[in-house]
Design a protein around this motif. Structure first.
Motif, PDB file in Angstrom:
ATOM      1  N   THR A   1       0.747  -1.175   0.160  1.00  0.00           N
ATOM      2  CA  THR A   1      -0.002  -0.097   0.171  1.00  0.00           C
ATOM      3  C   THR A   1       0.955   1.229  -0.187  1.00  0.00           C
ATOM      4  O   THR A   1       0.458   2.347  -0.732  1.00  0.00           O
ATOM      5  CB  THR A   1      -0.953   0.047   1.246  1.00  0.00           C
ATOM      6  N   HIS A   2       1.985   1.179   0.751  1.00  0.00           N
ATOM      7  CA  HIS A   2       2.773   2.309   0.782  1.00  0.00           C
ATOM      8  C   HIS A   2       3.555   2.810  -0.630  1.00  0.00           C
ATOM      9  O   HIS A   2       3.682   3.933  -1.056  1.00  0.00           O
ATOM     10  CB  HIS A   2       3.791   2.135   2.051  1.00  0.00           C
ATOM     11  N   GLY A   3       3.900   1.414  -1.191  1.00  0.00           N
ATOM     12  CA  GLY A   3       4.445   1.615  -2.486  1.00  0.00           C
ATOM     13  C   GLY A   3       3.391   2.262  -3.447  1.00  0.00           C
ATOM     14  O   GLY A   3       3.925   3.193  -4.596  1.00  0.00           O
TER      15      GLY A   3
ATOM     16  N   THR B   1       8.480   0.852  -3.366  1.00  0.00           N
ATOM     17  CA  THR B   1       8.119   1.657  -4.465  1.00  0.00           C
ATOM     18  C   THR B   1       8.655   1.431  -5.855  1.00  0.00           C
ATOM     19  O   THR B   1       7.819   1.621  -6.689  1.00  0.00           O
ATOM     20  CB  THR B   1       8.966   3.167  -3.845  1.00  0.00           C
ATOM     21  N   SER B   2       9.845   0.878  -5.922  1.00  0.00           N
ATOM     22  CA  SER B   2      10.185   0.450  -7.280  1.00  0.00           C
ATOM     23  C   SER B   2       9.327  -0.776  -7.903  1.00  0.00           C
ATOM     24  O   SER B   2       9.040  -0.836  -9.245  1.00  0.00           O
ATOM     25  CB  SER B   2      11.838  -0.151  -7.150  1.00  0.00           C
ATOM     26  N   PHE B   3       9.155  -1.733  -7.107  1.00  0.00           N
ATOM     27  CA  PHE B   3       8.457  -2.741  -7.384  1.00  0.00           C
ATOM     28  C   PHE B   3       6.969  -2.170  -7.906  1.00  0.00           C
ATOM     29  O   PHE B   3       6.647  -2.727  -9.042  1.00  0.00           O
ATOM     30  CB  PHE B   3       8.222  -3.752  -6.328  1.00  0.00           C
ATOM     31  N   ILE B   4       6.420  -1.345  -7.224  1.00  0.00           N
ATOM     32  CA  ILE B   4       5.106  -0.960  -7.887  1.00  0.00           C
ATOM     33  C   ILE B   4       5.281  -0.007  -9.033  1.00  0.00           C
ATOM     34  O   ILE B   4       4.435  -0.214  -9.787  1.00  0.00           O
ATOM     35  CB  ILE B   4       4.379  -0.088  -6.666  1.00  0.00           C
ATOM     36  N   ALA B   5       6.301   0.630  -9.141  1.00  0.00           N
ATOM     37  CA  ALA B   5       6.552   1.595 -10.479  1.00  0.00           C
ATOM     38  C   ALA B   5       6.686   0.396 -11.707  1.00  0.00           C
ATOM     39  O   ALA B   5       6.447   0.889 -12.546  1.00  0.00           O
ATOM     40  CB  ALA B   5       7.778   2.368 -10.201  1.00  0.00           C
ATOM     41  N   ALA B   6       7.558  -0.766 -11.454  1.00  0.00           N
ATOM     42  CA  ALA B   6       7.589  -1.680 -12.209  1.00  0.00           C
ATOM     43  C   ALA B   6       6.459  -2.356 -12.733  1.00  0.00           C
ATOM     44  O   ALA B   6       5.971  -2.519 -13.850  1.00  0.00           O
ATOM     45  CB  ALA B   6       8.646  -2.715 -11.762  1.00  0.00           C
TER      46      ALA B   6
END
Length: 542
Positions: free
Chosen positions: A313-315, A529-534
């Protein structure tokens, strides 16, 4: 001198006592106070480390290596203050320490009893080390009336007399159910709960009443009259859209104001809630959405992955998107093709776990992510299964396995028997105790300069929290790296693997630690954050 707020619960469990404690701590912190939160758990386990996640939920791990109740995760996420070993204690820990002292003769022949020895131990725990704090919020697990909780209730009753006037307040959380056939919210469960609490000598100063609709003024007056609290101190705890709305909701209802009033504080500064307002705004106004599959073995109880779901959720908050979670029991992939379950998701996460059950399904999830170029995030066990999958299907080591599953000729993953923590060497025997014998707490790692993870962290030196007893075997590093799986993070001495990533994949990362334990709504973990961006990039391709 610190002031103490004791938070108790009644009627039923799972009302959100831990969340209420964390929210109150966050609002008091927003007023400029220094706040500490502590949890007293009445069960007989020494700690929750050996308890099944499907019974008790997640085991939260602190920097100093304590295995604690999952509520400490709420405390950290809401206040930003790192918890430690001295913030959670159980009946089992208290009795273990007392019996050890009794065996040594430290009680000088006295008869060891619940009162005063157990209650004194509880009081000493509550009072210890609070010199630098304005408020200490103490949550008592379970509900009033539980037989195992009686020593804890007795201890906090005594503390109400031991502490100076105006230095102790009692907050009681209850349920006010709505009866459809009567068309009414019922006050009787709360009345009975308060009666039970008062019978052991504790009179609540504030009632926090969970309900699914606003409490009419008449019912508030009734609760005030029969529970002997001021009407303004009957606080309704309505359901909200997100747990990150709770601090603002409880502040608007006056929870912190009433607690301060009960402690005789009338000149407190107004809270700065801007950070929580921004978190809420981002959460409720996403600019898109992504679908993430969590392939695990404890999916029947979502609390088993509480920190994980919150970190995702934070991501999403960081990327201004809504994160939809698809929970999949990994055993499903041991009999079904994973494609129908995974072909429409934008990211796959395989979390930690113990034991062979469900492992084959996790390996299948890693294979699907690798071959279909779907973003993959393997955490702890999820990293190990990704390494076994790579060994079997890219390096040609068909019998690759883990010694956790039994004897194997190709131990890609094996049990650690020795490792370094600080300046000391820690060791473990395969037939030793299970409790407290894992590699626990924060350890540093060195990242490969120019790797994806070094770019994500913006550093080549990190510290993350661990909870595991098996490691990927570094003897297989060369063959795995030759086939595209880069060991991009290792322990400072180079002996233990911390991170692997695929150099031939859009986003494929496995970590031996648990990054979810350090993520916060106003400070999302960079890996999430990076995982959700991907996953957002993947959503444009699906």
């Amino acid at each position: 001198m610190a002031r103490y707020v004791f938070i108790t619960g009644g009627v039923v469990s799972s009302l959100g006592k831990g969340l209420a404690s964390a929210a109150l701590g966050a609002v008091l912190q927003a007023r400029g106070y220094k706040v500490r939160l502590r949890k007293l758990d009445p069960y007989l386990n020494v700690d929750p480390g050996t308890m099944s996640p499907t019974q008790h939920g997640e085991v939260f791990v602190t920097d100093d290596g304590a295995e604690t109740d999952l509520d400490l995760g709420h405390y950290e996420r809401f206040t930003g203050r790192s918890a430690n070993k001295r913030d959670n204690i159980t009946t089992g820990r208290i009795y273990s320490d007392l019996l050890a002292k009794e065996r040594k003769g430290e009680f000088l022949g006295a008869t060891v009893q619940v009162i005063p020895h157990v209650t004194d131990a509880i009081k000493n725990f509550v009072l210890d080390g609070n010199e630098d704090f304005d408020f200490v919020l103490v949550e008592i697990g379970g509900t009033v009336g539980d037989i195992e909780g009686l020593p804890f209730f007795e201890a906090i009753r005594q503390l109400g007399n031991d502490l100076p006037r105006g230095h102790a307040a009692y907050l009681h959380l209850t349920l006010m159910p709505y009866i459809p056939s009567a068309g009414e919210l019922k006050t009787k469960p709360t009345q009975h709960s308060v009666k039970e609490l008062r019978s052991i000598g504790i009179a609540p100063d504030v009632l926090l009443v969970r309900c699914d609709r606003p409490i009419p003024e008449g019912e508030k007056k009734k609760l005030s009259l029969f529970c002997n609290v001021r009407e303004t101190a009957v606080i309704q705890g309505l359901d909200v859209g997100s747990i990150y709305d709770v601090p603002m909701a409880y502040h608007q209802e006056g929870l912190d104001r009433e607690i301060l009033a009960a402690l005789g504080i009338t000149d407190a500064p107004e809270p700065d809630m801007s950070a929580w307002e921004e978190v809420s705004r981002r959460h409720h106004n996403p600019e898109g959405e992504v679908n993430i599959a969590i392939v695990g073995k404890y999916t029947g109880l979502k609390d088993a992955y509480k920190s994980l779901s919150e970190a995702l959720t934070h991501g999403g908050i960081a990327n201004k998107v809504k994160v939809n979670l698809q929970w999949i029991d990994s055993e499903v992939f041991e009999r079904d093709d994973p494609a129908p379950y995974l072909e429409h998701v934008h990211g796959i996460l395989v979390p930690g776990g113990f034991g062979e059950r469900g492992s084959a399904g996790k390996i299948e999830a890693a294979r699907f992510a690798r071959t279909k170029d779907v973003p993959y995030f393997g955490i702890c066990f999820g990293m190990q299964m990704a390494c076994i999958e790579a060994a079997r299907n890219t390096a040609g080591i068909k019998s690759a396995s883990s010694t956790e599953f039994g004897p194997t000729k190709e131990p890609i993953v094996g049990m650690m028997t020795e490792w370094v923590k600080g300046n000391e060497t820690e060791s473990r025997a395969s037939d030793g105790d299970l409790g407290g014998t894992l590699r626990l707490g924060a350890y540093p790692a060195q990242l490969t300069r120019g790797s994806r993870v070094a770019d994500i962290y913006g550093s080549t030196r990190i510290s993350e929290r661990h909870r595991h007893r098996y490691e990927v075997n570094m003897d297989y590093r060369k063959v795995l790296e030759k086939n595209g799986l880069l060991f991009s993070g290792v322990s400072p001495d180079g002996k233990l693997p911390e991170i692997v990533e695929r150099t031939d994949h859009p986003w494929f990362i496995g970590v031996q630690f648990h990054p979810e334990l350090k993520s916060k709504p106003f400070e999302p973990h960079p890996l999430f954050t990076s995982f959700i961006a991907a996953a957002m990039d993947q959503s444009r391709l699906v």
